[in-house]
Design a protein around this motif. Structure first.
Motif, PDB file in Angstrom:
ATOM      1  N   THR B   9    -109.156 -98.095  37.841  1.00  0.00           N
ATOM      2  CA  THR B   9    -108.230 -97.367  36.983  1.00  0.00           C
ATOM      3  C   THR B   9    -106.795 -97.498  37.510  1.00  0.00           C
ATOM      4  O   THR B   9    -106.547 -97.313  38.701  1.00  0.00           O
ATOM      5  CB  THR B   9    -108.613 -95.878  36.925  1.00  0.00           C
ATOM      6  OG1 THR B   9    -109.996 -95.800  36.578  1.00  0.00           O
ATOM      7  CG2 THR B   9    -107.800 -95.149  35.864  1.00  0.00           C
ATOM      8  N   TYR B  10    -105.888 -97.854  36.607  1.00  0.00           N
ATOM      9  CA  TYR B  10    -104.477 -97.973  36.960  1.00  0.00           C
ATOM     10  C   TYR B  10    -103.691 -96.937  36.161  1.00  0.00           C
ATOM     11  O   TYR B  10    -103.755 -96.919  34.935  1.00  0.00           O
ATOM     12  CB  TYR B  10    -103.930 -99.361  36.605  1.00  0.00           C
ATOM     13  CG  TYR B  10    -104.646-100.513  37.276  1.00  0.00           C
ATOM     14  CD1 TYR B  10    -105.842-100.995  36.762  1.00  0.00           C
ATOM     15  CD2 TYR B  10    -104.105-101.118  38.403  1.00  0.00           C
ATOM     16  CE1 TYR B  10    -106.497-102.056  37.379  1.00  0.00           C
ATOM     17  CE2 TYR B  10    -104.750-102.181  39.020  1.00  0.00           C
ATOM     18  CZ  TYR B  10    -105.939-102.651  38.509  1.00  0.00           C
ATOM     19  OH  TYR B  10    -106.582-103.696  39.104  1.00  0.00           O
ATOM     20  N   GLU B  11    -102.970 -96.111  36.854  1.00  0.00           N
ATOM     21  CA  GLU B  11    -102.168 -95.095  36.177  1.00  0.00           C
ATOM     22  C   GLU B  11    -100.906 -95.743  35.587  1.00  0.00           C
ATOM     23  O   GLU B  11    -100.265 -96.577  36.228  1.00  0.00           O
ATOM     24  CB  GLU B  11    -101.766 -94.016  37.193  1.00  0.00           C
ATOM     25  CG  GLU B  11    -101.399 -92.692  36.543  1.00  0.00           C
ATOM     26  CD  GLU B  11    -100.782 -91.733  37.557  1.00  0.00           C
ATOM     27  OE1 GLU B  11     -99.848 -91.027  37.156  1.00  0.00           O
ATOM     28  OE2 GLU B  11    -101.240 -91.726  38.716  1.00  0.00           O
ATOM     29  N   ALA B  19     -97.619 -97.072  36.994  1.00  0.00           N
ATOM     30  CA  ALA B  19     -96.980 -95.977  37.724  1.00  0.00           C
ATOM     31  C   ALA B  19     -96.737 -96.365  39.181  1.00  0.00           C
ATOM     32  O   ALA B  19     -95.746 -95.977  39.777  1.00  0.00           O
ATOM     33  CB  ALA B  19     -97.848 -94.721  37.649  1.00  0.00           C
ATOM     34  N   ASN B  20     -97.661 -97.116  39.734  1.00  0.00           N
ATOM     35  CA  ASN B  20     -97.539 -97.487  41.147  1.00  0.00           C
ATOM     36  C   ASN B  20     -97.503 -99.007  41.295  1.00  0.00           C
ATOM     37  O   ASN B  20     -98.503 -99.697  41.140  1.00  0.00           O
ATOM     38  CB  ASN B  20     -98.713 -96.890  41.931  1.00  0.00           C
ATOM     39  CG  ASN B  20     -98.573 -97.125  43.414  1.00  0.00           C
ATOM     40  OD1 ASN B  20     -97.649 -97.815  43.873  1.00  0.00           O
ATOM     41  ND2 ASN B  20     -99.498 -96.565  44.181  1.00  0.00           N
ATOM     42  N   TRP B  24    -100.569-103.136  41.581  1.00  0.00           N
ATOM     43  CA  TRP B  24    -100.582-104.310  40.708  1.00  0.00           C
ATOM     44  C   TRP B  24    -101.468-105.427  41.254  1.00  0.00           C
ATOM     45  O   TRP B  24    -101.506-105.675  42.466  1.00  0.00           O
ATOM     46  CB  TRP B  24     -99.146-104.833  40.546  1.00  0.00           C
ATOM     47  CG  TRP B  24     -99.023-106.009  39.627  1.00  0.00           C
ATOM     48  CD1 TRP B  24     -98.815-105.971  38.287  1.00  0.00           C
ATOM     49  CD2 TRP B  24     -99.066-107.403  39.979  1.00  0.00           C
ATOM     50  NE1 TRP B  24     -98.736-107.253  37.774  1.00  0.00           N
ATOM     51  CE2 TRP B  24     -98.893-108.142  38.793  1.00  0.00           C
ATOM     52  CE3 TRP B  24     -99.263-108.090  41.180  1.00  0.00           C
ATOM     53  CZ2 TRP B  24     -98.894-109.543  38.765  1.00  0.00           C
ATOM     54  CZ3 TRP B  24     -99.271-109.480  41.161  1.00  0.00           C
ATOM     55  CH2 TRP B  24     -99.090-110.193  39.961  1.00  0.00           C
ATOM     56  N   ASP B  25    -102.185-106.070  40.363  1.00  0.00           N
ATOM     57  CA  ASP B  25    -102.824-107.338  40.709  1.00  0.00           C
ATOM     58  C   ASP B  25    -102.848-108.203  39.443  1.00  0.00           C
ATOM     59  O   ASP B  25    -102.463-107.754  38.369  1.00  0.00           O
ATOM     60  CB  ASP B  25    -104.233-107.121  41.294  1.00  0.00           C
ATOM     61  CG  ASP B  25    -105.118-106.300  40.377  1.00  0.00           C
ATOM     62  OD1 ASP B  25    -104.966-106.408  39.144  1.00  0.00           O
ATOM     63  OD2 ASP B  25    -105.962-105.539  40.888  1.00  0.00           O
ATOM     64  N   GLU B  26    -103.283-109.425  39.594  1.00  0.00           N
ATOM     65  CA  GLU B  26    -103.238-110.355  38.457  1.00  0.00           C
ATOM     66  C   GLU B  26    -104.127-109.898  37.310  1.00  0.00           C
ATOM     67  O   GLU B  26    -103.815-110.131  36.144  1.00  0.00           O
ATOM     68  CB  GLU B  26    -103.630-111.760  38.927  1.00  0.00           C
ATOM     69  CG  GLU B  26    -102.596-112.338  39.890  1.00  0.00           C
ATOM     70  CD  GLU B  26    -102.767-113.836  40.107  1.00  0.00           C
ATOM     71  OE1 GLU B  26    -103.734-114.408  39.559  1.00  0.00           O
ATOM     72  OE2 GLU B  26    -101.919-114.417  40.812  1.00  0.00           O
ATOM     73  N   ASP B  27    -105.225-109.228  37.661  1.00  0.00           N
ATOM     74  CA  ASP B  27    -106.144-108.783  36.614  1.00  0.00           C
ATOM     75  C   ASP B  27    -105.497-107.766  35.679  1.00  0.00           C
ATOM     76  O   ASP B  27    -105.701-107.809  34.471  1.00  0.00           O
ATOM     77  CB  ASP B  27    -107.407-108.164  37.241  1.00  0.00           C
ATOM     78  CG  ASP B  27    -108.291-109.241  37.855  1.00  0.00           C
ATOM     79  OD1 ASP B  27    -108.137-110.417  37.451  1.00  0.00           O
ATOM     80  OD2 ASP B  27    -109.107-108.909  38.733  1.00  0.00           O
ATOM     81  N   LEU B 103     -93.605-103.759  37.166  1.00  0.00           N
ATOM     82  CA  LEU B 103     -92.329-103.125  37.515  1.00  0.00           C
ATOM     83  C   LEU B 103     -92.005-102.002  36.528  1.00  0.00           C
ATOM     84  O   LEU B 103     -92.542-101.954  35.429  1.00  0.00           O
ATOM     85  CB  LEU B 103     -91.188-104.148  37.448  1.00  0.00           C
ATOM     86  CG  LEU B 103     -91.347-105.450  38.219  1.00  0.00           C
ATOM     87  CD1 LEU B 103     -90.052-106.223  38.213  1.00  0.00           C
ATOM     88  CD2 LEU B 103     -91.786-105.190  39.640  1.00  0.00           C
ATOM     89  N   PRO B 104     -91.117-101.104  36.912  1.00  0.00           N
ATOM     90  CA  PRO B 104     -90.651-100.111  35.939  1.00  0.00           C
ATOM     91  C   PRO B 104     -89.812-100.815  34.871  1.00  0.00           C
ATOM     92  O   PRO B 104     -89.400-101.962  35.057  1.00  0.00           O
ATOM     93  CB  PRO B 104     -89.792 -99.163  36.767  1.00  0.00           C
ATOM     94  CG  PRO B 104     -89.435 -99.912  38.002  1.00  0.00           C
ATOM     95  CD  PRO B 104     -90.491-100.928  38.234  1.00  0.00           C
ATOM     96  N   LYS B 105     -89.578-100.089  33.790  1.00  0.00           N
ATOM     97  CA  LYS B 105     -88.740-100.661  32.734  1.00  0.00           C
ATOM     98  C   LYS B 105     -87.346-100.905  33.289  1.00  0.00           C
ATOM     99  O   LYS B 105     -86.820-100.077  34.036  1.00  0.00           O
ATOM    100  CB  LYS B 105     -88.678 -99.670  31.564  1.00  0.00           C
ATOM    101  CG  LYS B 105     -88.431-100.334  30.236  1.00  0.00           C
ATOM    102  CD  LYS B 105     -88.837 -99.420  29.119  1.00  0.00           C
ATOM    103  CE  LYS B 105     -87.636 -98.728  28.529  1.00  0.00           C
ATOM    104  NZ  LYS B 105     -87.933 -98.042  27.286  1.00  0.00           N
TER     105      LYS B 105
END
Lengths: 135, 110, 102
Positions: B9-11, B19-20, B24-27, B103-105
């Protein structure tokens, strides 16, 4: 497109103790999209924003020092730092980050963005702007 | 909000930006692209990796104009133009590529 | 080019007024508002500095902020002007540019 105006961002506060420094940097980056003639001034405690070697990990805040090095990419190439303010704080140019830009009109030669000026030169710089934004 | 990829799960924020950054990863990039109906080619990865390196160095996601110029310098003139970048990322190179890069916007991007 | 400098912090707490006076060019106007109005009073450690500044710049204070802090107009350093809100607006429109000292 309207005519190019001279914008001066005046920075007089140290970073991290208040939001001013970060807010100023963000406004500068956003404003850079509008192709104006931008100048940054750092005086009084504002000179602490440019001091190198910061580590904010232990205070749990993001260190935005590296972002100043991107200013050249945003065509912000005139960064004036007041001599008297540095001296009053026991600082010299050597204590500040080495900010550079590439001069498009000079075969992309790398040049220093930071120029140390006296208070009276700073007063002249302030006096020749169309818009002065204070932080 | 969150997205789930391979059971992980990615927030994300309400616009789908991670969010964090460190998660991050390629998937997750592939999954975000898939959700937009896009497939990531080598040309996409080149820009995504460039953005991650830019963020790592300057702690900001660059504005489109800055990105275009920097890509041209690093990857060649034929890639340093908005036509090339918009073909790869039709939702806006800064916005869409930054999202896939975790990255953030970009600052000032509305 | 005449600049209107606006200061809103007490000079006894911060160096905003001091820095402003250091950078104000002759012919400029310095307007003190909010906590900064206390800097225009007579008999303070700053009164001489204010007197000296009046030789090259004009000084104004916002009357409403003065009253709110219980400082009578007669207690101001000679030569300091008191303006109301309309006067504040006139100062802004009457100068080429303005700069705030936070």
């Amino acid at each position: 497109m309207s005519e190019v105006k001279k914008f001066l961002y005046v920075n007089r506060k140290a970073p991290y103790g208040s939001i001013y420094a970060l807010e100023s940097l963000e406004v500068v980056l956003i404003g850079a999209a509008f192709d104006q003639d931008v100048t940054l001034a750092f005086l009084d405690d504002g000179v602490y924003q440019l001091v190198k070697g910061k580590n904010t990990e232990a205070i749990g805040m993001k260190n935005f020092s590296p972002t100043y090095s991107a200013l050249g990419d945003y065509d912000v190439t005139k960064i004036y730092v007041e001599k008297e303010s540095l001296e009053a704080r026991g600082l010299t140019l050597g204590d500040l980050m080495d900010l550079k830009y590439e001069d498009e009109d000079d075969d992309w030669a790398e040049k220093d963005s930071i120029r140390v000026v006296s208070a009276s030169e700073m007063a002249d710089i302030m006096d020749t702007q169309d818009i002065v934004l204070s932080f | 909000m969150a997205i789930e990829v391979n059971g992980k799960t990615y927030e994300t924020d309400e616009e789908g930006y991670l969010a964090n950054l460190n998660e991050w990863d390629e998937d997750v990039a592939k999954a975000m692209a898939e959700a937009d109906g896009a497939e990531l080619t080598d040309a996409h990865w080149e820009v995504i990796n460039f953005l991650r390196e830019y963020y790592d160095e300057y702690q900001i996601a660059p504005a489109v104009r800055v990105l275009t110029k920097a890509i041209g310098k690093k990857l060649g003139k034929e890639k340093g133009n908005s036509k090339y970048l918009y073909e790869l990322f039709p939702y806006g190179p800064a916005k869409q590529a930054c999202k896939y890069a975790g990255l953030p916007k970009p600052t000032g991007c509305v | 080019m005449a600049m209107l400098h606006i200061v809103n912090k007490s000079p006894f707490e911060r160096n905003s007024l001091e820095s402003c006076l250091l950078h104000a060019k002759p012919g400029a106007t310095v307007l003190l508002i909010e906590d900064a109005v206390v800097g225009a009073a007579q008999g303070t450690v700053l009164s001489d500095r204010i007197q000296k500044a009046l030789e090259s710049v004009k000084l104004a204070v916002l009357g409403a902020d003065l009253e709110a802090r219980g400082i009578a107009q007669e207690k101001l350093v000679d030569g300091v002007n008191v303006v109301d809100y309309a006067g504040f607006v006139d100062l802004v429109t009457g100068h080429d540019n303005n700069q705030s000292w936070l």
